[in-house]
Design a protein around this motif. Sequence first.
Motif, short mmCIF file in Angstrom:
data_model
loop_
_atom_site.label_atom_id
_atom_site.label_comp_id
_atom_site.label_asym_id
_atom_site.label_seq_id
_atom_site.Cartn_x
_atom_site.Cartn_y
_atom_site.Cartn_z
N ASN A 210 0.79 -1.13 -0.13
CA ASN A 210 0.01 0.19 -0.01
C ASN A 210 0.85 1.32 -0.08
N PHE A 211 2.05 1.08 -0.21
CA PHE A 211 3.09 2.38 -0.47
C PHE A 211 3.59 2.85 1.04
N ARG A 212 2.99 2.05 2.02
CA ARG A 212 3.45 2.70 3.45
C ARG A 212 4.65 2.10 3.91
N ALA A 213 5.13 2.75 4.93
CA ALA A 213 6.27 1.98 5.75
C ALA A 213 5.91 0.82 6.41
N PRO A 214 6.88 -0.11 6.67
CA PRO A 214 6.70 -1.15 7.59
C PRO A 214 6.55 -0.82 9.01
N PHE A 215 5.82 -1.47 9.92
CA PHE A 215 5.82 -0.97 11.23
C PHE A 215 5.73 -2.14 12.14
N THR A 216 5.81 -1.85 13.40
CA THR A 216 6.12 -2.98 14.41
C THR A 216 4.52 -3.08 14.99
N SER A 217 4.02 -4.21 14.79
CA SER A 217 2.78 -4.39 15.29
C SER A 217 2.56 -4.67 16.68
N GLU A 218 1.41 -4.08 17.27
CA GLU A 218 1.24 -3.81 18.65
C GLU A 218 0.73 -5.19 19.23
N THR A 219 0.51 -6.00 18.48
CA THR A 219 0.23 -7.40 18.96
C THR A 219 0.82 -8.35 18.04
N PRO A 220 1.55 -9.46 18.33
CA PRO A 220 2.21 -10.46 17.84
C PRO A 220 0.88 -10.95 16.36
N LEU A 221 1.56 -11.33 15.30
CA LEU A 221 0.78 -11.99 14.46
C LEU A 221 0.54 -13.43 14.71
N SER A 222 -0.82 -13.67 14.44
CA SER A 222 -1.05 -15.22 15.02
C SER A 222 -0.94 -16.35 13.78
N PHE A 223 -1.40 -15.78 12.62
CA PHE A 223 -1.37 -16.50 11.65
C PHE A 223 0.00 -16.53 10.80
N CYS A 224 0.28 -15.45 10.43
CA CYS A 224 1.67 -15.15 9.65
C CYS A 224 2.75 -14.85 10.48
N GLN A 225 3.62 -15.80 10.65
CA GLN A 225 4.72 -15.83 11.41
C GLN A 225 5.76 -15.02 11.08
N TYR A 226 5.35 -13.43 11.16
CA TYR A 226 6.26 -12.52 10.92
C TYR A 226 6.70 -11.65 11.99
N ASN A 227 7.92 -11.54 12.32
CA ASN A 227 8.36 -10.27 13.63
C ASN A 227 9.07 -9.22 13.12
N GLY A 228 9.05 -8.52 14.09
CA GLY A 228 9.77 -7.06 13.81
C GLY A 228 9.09 -6.19 13.08
N SER A 229 9.70 -5.51 11.85
CA SER A 229 8.77 -4.58 10.69
C SER A 229 8.23 -5.45 10.22
N VAL A 230 6.70 -5.29 10.01
CA VAL A 230 5.82 -5.92 9.10
C VAL A 230 4.82 -5.26 8.36
N CYS A 231 4.02 -5.71 7.28
CA CYS A 231 3.08 -4.86 6.69
C CYS A 231 1.59 -5.40 6.88
N CYS A 232 1.45 -6.17 7.86
CA CYS A 232 -0.01 -6.34 8.22
C CYS A 232 -0.17 -6.25 9.60
N ASN A 233 -1.38 -5.67 9.94
CA ASN A 233 -1.71 -5.63 11.38
C ASN A 233 -2.63 -6.83 11.78
N ALA A 234 -3.35 -7.01 12.96
CA ALA A 234 -3.79 -8.01 13.34
C ALA A 234 -5.11 -8.32 12.61
#
Length: 786
Positions: free
Chosen positions: A30-54
């Motif tokens: 979406n042309f936005r910068a990656p971010f650190t999710s407030e809660t860990p992703l439960s389905f996609c196992q990505y940590n640190g800077s990510v492009c998905c929220n919960a």
Amino acid sequence: MAGVLTLIFIISCLNLLLSHRCSSHPLCTNFRAPFTSETPLSFCQYNGSVCCNATEDLKLRNQFKSMNVSVSACASVLKSILCSRCDQFSAELYRIDSAQRTVPVLCNSSISTSSSQSQQAKVDYCAEVWDKCHNVSIINSPFALQAKGGIQINSTSKLNELWQSTGAFCDEFGGASDDGATCFTGGPVLLNSSENISAPSGICLEKIGNGSYLNMVAHPDGSNRVFLSNQAGKLWLATVPEQGSGETLGIDESNPFLDLTDEVHADAALGLLGIAFHPNFQQNGRFFASFNCDKVRWPGCSGRCSCNSDIGCDPSKLSSDNGAQPCQYHSVITEFTANSTTLNLSLVKKTLLVTVIYHDIESSFVLIQSGFRFKVTQIRPVEVRRILTMGLPFTSQHGGQILFGPKDGYLYFMMGDGGGSGDHYNFSQNKRSLLGKIMRLDIDTIPSAKDISEFDLWGNYSIPKDNPFYVDHELLPEIWAMGFRNPWRCSFDSERPSYFLCADVGQEQYEEVDIVTKGGNYGWRVYEGPFLYNLSNHSEANNSSNPINAIFPVMGYNHSSLNKAEGSASISGGYFYRSMTDPCLYGRYLYADLYADVIWAGFENPKGSGNFTTDQLAVKCAQDSPIQCNAEPELTSPALGFIFSFGQENKKDIFILTSNGVYRIVRPSRCNYTCSRENVTDFTAPPGSDVDPPSSSPSSGTKFSSPLTLQILRVRIAVDVARGLEYLHEKIQPSIIHRDNRSSNVLLFEDFKAKIVDFDLLNQCFRHGFLSSFYLCFGNLRLSCT
């Protein structure tokens, strides 16, 4: 034969350059910068800077379940593919700049030795996906969706029903990881470990002008001309001399292209702050100026106050600032046209009974066939539209630069927090304020009455349909990014347009450079650079109760490390260096400080990571500089004065605009700096550079001393020129005009324009760049194509 070989060589080199992809920094689809999710992703196992929220993670889980894949091996790879949208490099994996994809590019060949992606990308993941899934039924398969052009089809399909083999499947979805692109290997993108790249020895400068300017913009015609403007409100057209020619900047300050001094209010932090030329300036003559005005002095200076009830600010309660009342000064963007000032050429033809050959609205010359040269004594571009007018609460920190996006064609407007210490009203974090923001405006579409009312527009522009407002309705629709104190000089990388870098002036502690992305929040006044901003010494505490996802700077410096005697610091942003004049600077981002004779070079390592290391570089002045850099010739470090800004012309050479004059970066050897690549003329990038640079020109000093060699070259040029003239006759049936020895100004072949640079000998012409295709040599004339 020589001409044909030359043509083949040039075309081959162009193909190499055009076929090369450019790497991107971490960026989401979406042309936005990656971010650190407030809660860990439960389905996609990505940590640190990510492009998905919960919420997005849950959506991907539900999409996976709906596919109803019964084979576990296939289910595993499909889950990985769906989750690739959460990767911090997902914009590159999905090639969002070139195509609409539902599946990332799957690695299907070994990476090159120069790739920035890790050795993990050697895995032939595309073949693995085929092997595990080609005979498995998938409901609403993302592969089928992409094959059908994005049209949703509620059906069950197998891969081998749509593609007959691994090769056919991977032709559609596969791709190699090369020097400029990443591909998906089944997990998070990993980059190679950092390289050890030595810093350049230093920066060599020559001084080519004594004038003091804030802005330099390359002429859109691709020539060696630039526009320069000063803070007081004047804009000039200037000619940049060839490096090593010993000539100075060609500018007539008594004859400005545009004079806005009656409208502009110039003061310490006010004045003519930005100029920009429409991407189609050559056809439409449209250009834009950003400046400050005083409504007490100029009746045309009138607009809404940025301190208003919408953001909880009452201008009547603000005290005066440096003798000015709140919103006495305004920021203005105005559109001008040069086309309306052109002469009535048909009248000239009728009156003088000659054929008018060429009218150059910038230089105010008209050449007619008889050789008579008519000079227009005054060119006055006309204001045609007020784009935006905004009252300013205080007298400082107004940014003011304007730029056109190289890919989207929209106008970007950089605005500071409005002034005052510590952003007292927290304008920068207020989504309903335009202060402390970068705006993105559509100036090609006239807004409807409905749009003006619905969006409560500040001027005569429209809102791009992909501005962040359409997702975050709390934002004003003009806003592209927020959280700035005073963005002073931004630029798009000419090789990688997704790298939009802005320098932001700090308050008390830190000067920063940011990679600006859609909807990004760059922290001020919650943060100053990477540090929490301490408001304890100011009139109010930091009342930003809501946490922010601040994007921290990629480069910068502490005030304590610089110019302690001055007690101040103020960053001036620059450019990625893309000239081959100094190959050892190639691919590095240059920036400086207003108060110090200091230039930094930032190097991204690993490439595409968004991680930069910086080096403070020594600066010297060439002994053969056209203008002496120092009052005392024995000094090697030039007395630059205040460094206001940087400039870049069409050949990508970099200029430094200072209070003491105009300086250009030149070959390092002219200052006895060592750069092992200075004389290399192939198409290989310097070690550690992110893209292949253009070939260097013979202007670096090639000499042809042998009479026999020179005679051969003369014959070769004569043949090429004869063929060129024959081609021009055939294609446009031109009426070739004799050269005007008196004016040495212009020759024209109807639609083909050429400016005589000089009447050098043929070998001089050759030396100055015939092979680089920058000049054409006709006989013993040296012509610059305009």
